[in-house]
Design a protein around this motif. Structure first.
Motif, short mmCIF file in Angstrom:
data_model
loop_
_atom_site.label_atom_id
_atom_site.label_comp_id
_atom_site.label_asym_id
_atom_site.label_seq_id
_atom_site.Cartn_x
_atom_site.Cartn_y
_atom_site.Cartn_z
N UNK A 235 0.86 -1.18 0.00
CA UNK A 235 0.00 0.00 0.00
C UNK A 235 0.89 1.23 0.00
N UNK A 236 0.47 2.27 -0.71
CA UNK A 236 1.26 3.49 -0.82
C UNK A 236 1.24 4.27 0.49
N UNK A 237 2.35 4.95 0.81
CA UNK A 237 2.43 5.77 2.02
C UNK A 237 1.38 6.87 2.00
N UNK A 238 1.12 7.46 0.82
CA UNK A 238 0.12 8.54 0.72
C UNK A 238 -1.27 8.01 1.04
N UNK A 239 -1.56 6.79 0.63
CA UNK A 239 -2.87 6.18 0.92
C UNK A 239 -3.02 5.96 2.42
N UNK A 240 -1.94 5.48 3.05
CA UNK A 240 -1.97 5.26 4.50
C UNK A 240 -2.20 6.58 5.23
N UNK A 241 -1.51 7.63 4.80
CA UNK A 241 -1.68 8.94 5.44
C UNK A 241 -3.14 9.39 5.35
N UNK A 242 -3.74 9.26 4.17
CA UNK A 242 -5.13 9.70 3.98
C UNK A 242 -6.09 8.87 4.84
N UNK A 253 4.69 10.43 11.67
CA UNK A 253 5.28 10.33 10.33
C UNK A 253 4.85 9.03 9.68
N UNK A 254 4.82 9.05 8.32
CA UNK A 254 4.63 7.85 7.51
C UNK A 254 5.72 7.88 6.45
N UNK A 255 6.57 6.88 6.43
CA UNK A 255 7.71 6.88 5.53
C UNK A 255 7.82 5.54 4.83
N UNK A 256 8.24 5.56 3.56
CA UNK A 256 8.46 4.34 2.79
C UNK A 256 9.81 4.47 2.10
N UNK A 257 10.76 3.60 2.47
CA UNK A 257 12.10 3.69 1.90
C UNK A 257 12.32 2.66 0.79
N UNK A 258 11.22 2.03 0.34
CA UNK A 258 11.34 1.03 -0.70
C UNK A 258 11.52 -0.38 -0.17
N UNK A 260 10.70 -0.92 3.57
CA UNK A 260 9.71 -0.97 4.64
C UNK A 260 8.86 0.29 4.65
N UNK A 261 7.61 0.13 5.01
CA UNK A 261 6.72 1.25 5.27
C UNK A 261 6.64 1.41 6.78
N UNK A 262 6.98 2.59 7.28
CA UNK A 262 7.03 2.81 8.72
C UNK A 262 6.09 3.93 9.12
N UNK A 263 5.36 3.70 10.21
CA UNK A 263 4.46 4.71 10.77
C UNK A 263 4.86 4.94 12.22
N UNK A 264 5.11 6.20 12.57
CA UNK A 264 5.42 6.56 13.95
C UNK A 264 4.19 7.23 14.56
N UNK A 265 3.73 6.72 15.70
CA UNK A 265 2.47 7.21 16.27
C UNK A 265 2.41 6.97 17.77
N UNK A 266 1.59 7.75 18.44
CA UNK A 266 1.27 7.49 19.85
C UNK A 266 -0.01 6.65 19.97
N UNK A 277 -6.84 -3.66 7.33
CA UNK A 277 -7.90 -3.53 6.33
C UNK A 277 -7.33 -3.49 4.91
N UNK A 278 -6.09 -3.01 4.78
CA UNK A 278 -5.44 -2.93 3.47
C UNK A 278 -4.64 -4.21 3.15
N UNK A 279 -4.69 -5.17 4.07
CA UNK A 279 -3.93 -6.41 3.87
C UNK A 279 -2.44 -6.17 3.84
N UNK A 280 -2.01 -5.21 4.64
CA UNK A 280 -0.61 -4.77 4.58
C UNK A 280 0.16 -5.08 5.86
N UNK A 281 -0.12 -6.23 6.47
CA UNK A 281 0.56 -6.58 7.74
C UNK A 281 1.75 -7.52 7.54
N UNK A 282 2.09 -7.82 6.30
CA UNK A 282 3.21 -8.72 6.06
C UNK A 282 4.51 -8.08 6.55
#
Length: 305
Positions: A235-242, A253-258, A260-266, A277-282
């Motif tokens: 899934x695209x980082x921009x889609x996750x942000x939205x 932050x939401x970052x994708x370095x090619x 790993x996709x990383x999300x920093x959150x409290x 929901x996006x099937x992106x837990x691999x």
């Protein structure tokens, strides 16, 4: 119950170097207490003052209700000390070594042999100390510190230089020592070790205690974000942000370095929900703050020789 150790404002200077600068701490009876800090922080000098090996320039120390300096003959049978670097008589075997230490405390050979067995060295009893591996020598050092059944045990970086398996085996031994009711005070460079073993820790730097508390409390106090990482490309980082914005999730932050996709959150729960929901837990990895983050926050990241 009276504290096992109290230190109030202890200081020690070597020429222009203030090795210990006003250290105050209390170690409760039965506690597993850690002292953490980078090289040159003053950990070993602090430990030596608490043990009664060095005299403080200022301040007061009470060890098991007594003053450890000058060397107190009433205290020596009640404490065990494992130094950062141990030196044995090379030509003595492991069994002869622990028998020698035992004899200094009036302990017979049978309890000494039982201690050798307890640290897993009975099969190596006939091996000379100079032939033991690093991990075996460390276990022999701890056995010698415990052979007289002390109430209080000092361990100065006992697992430095050991391979992962030897470290884990030594952790099991240290847990057992503490579970028997002994008070244990440990210095270490290994933050995972302190986090796993210690009830409370003090972080030192430049001779001062910067912070004291349970590892969990110190981590919570840091209030860092949780980092959630999944495999890139699902899934695209921009889609996750939205999606997270729509869900009202607070995200740093939401970052994708090619890779790993990383999300920093409290707020990890809604992030995990959106990714699921996006099937992106691999390749999912969730990392909260650790004692290492606390350590680096308090002492800085600069290299110490």
């Amino acid at each position: 119950m009276k504290a096992a150790i109290t230190a109030d404002g202890i200081r020690k200077r070597y020429g222009d170097i203030q090795a210990v600068d006003g250290v105050t701490l209390t170690v409760e009876t039965g506690e597993f207490y850690g002292i953490l800090g980078p090289n040159g922080a003053g950990k070993t000098t602090t430990l030596e003052i608490l043990e009664g090996i060095r005299e403080a320039d200022e301040g007061h120390v009470e060890l098991l209700g007594m003053n450890p300096w000058p060397r107190n003959a009433h205290l020596l049978p009640r404490i065990g000390v494992q130094f950062q670097a141990s030196a044995f008589f090379d030509r003595l075997t492991a069994r002869e070594t622990i028998h020698t230490f035992a004899s200094l405390y009036g302990v017979g050979t049978k309890p000494a042999d039982a201690m050798l067995d307890r640290v897993g060295l009975s099969d190596l009893g006939g091996v000379r100390a100079e032939k033991l591996s690093g991990g075996q020598a460390q276990r022999l050092s701890i056995a010698c510190a415990l052979v007289h059944n002390p109430e209080l045990v000092f361990l100065d970086e006992p697992t430095t230089g050991l391979d992962p398996q030897a470290r884990r085996n030594l952790w099991d031994l240290l847990r057992d020592i503490n579970a028997e009711g002994r008070t244990v005070i440990l210095t270490t460079h290994y933050l995972d070790e302190a986090e796993i073993l210690c009830d409370r820790v003090s972080v030192m730097d430049h001779g001062k205690v910067l912070k004291t508390g349970t590892p969990a409390a110190l981590v919570r106090e840091l209030d860092q974000t949780t980092r959630i990482t999944v495999e890139s490309g699902v899934v695209e980082a921009s889609v996750v942000r939205d999606l997270l914005a729509t869900a009202g999730a607070e995200v740093a932050s939401v970052e994708d370095d090619g890779v790993s996709l990383s999300v920093a959150t409290h707020q990890p729960a809604p992030v995990l929900s959106v990714l699921a929901e996006q099937g992106a837990l691999r390749g999912l990895e969730v990392r909260g703050a650790t004692l290492e983050d606390v350590f680096l926050h308090l002492t800085g990241r600069e290299y110490r020789a």
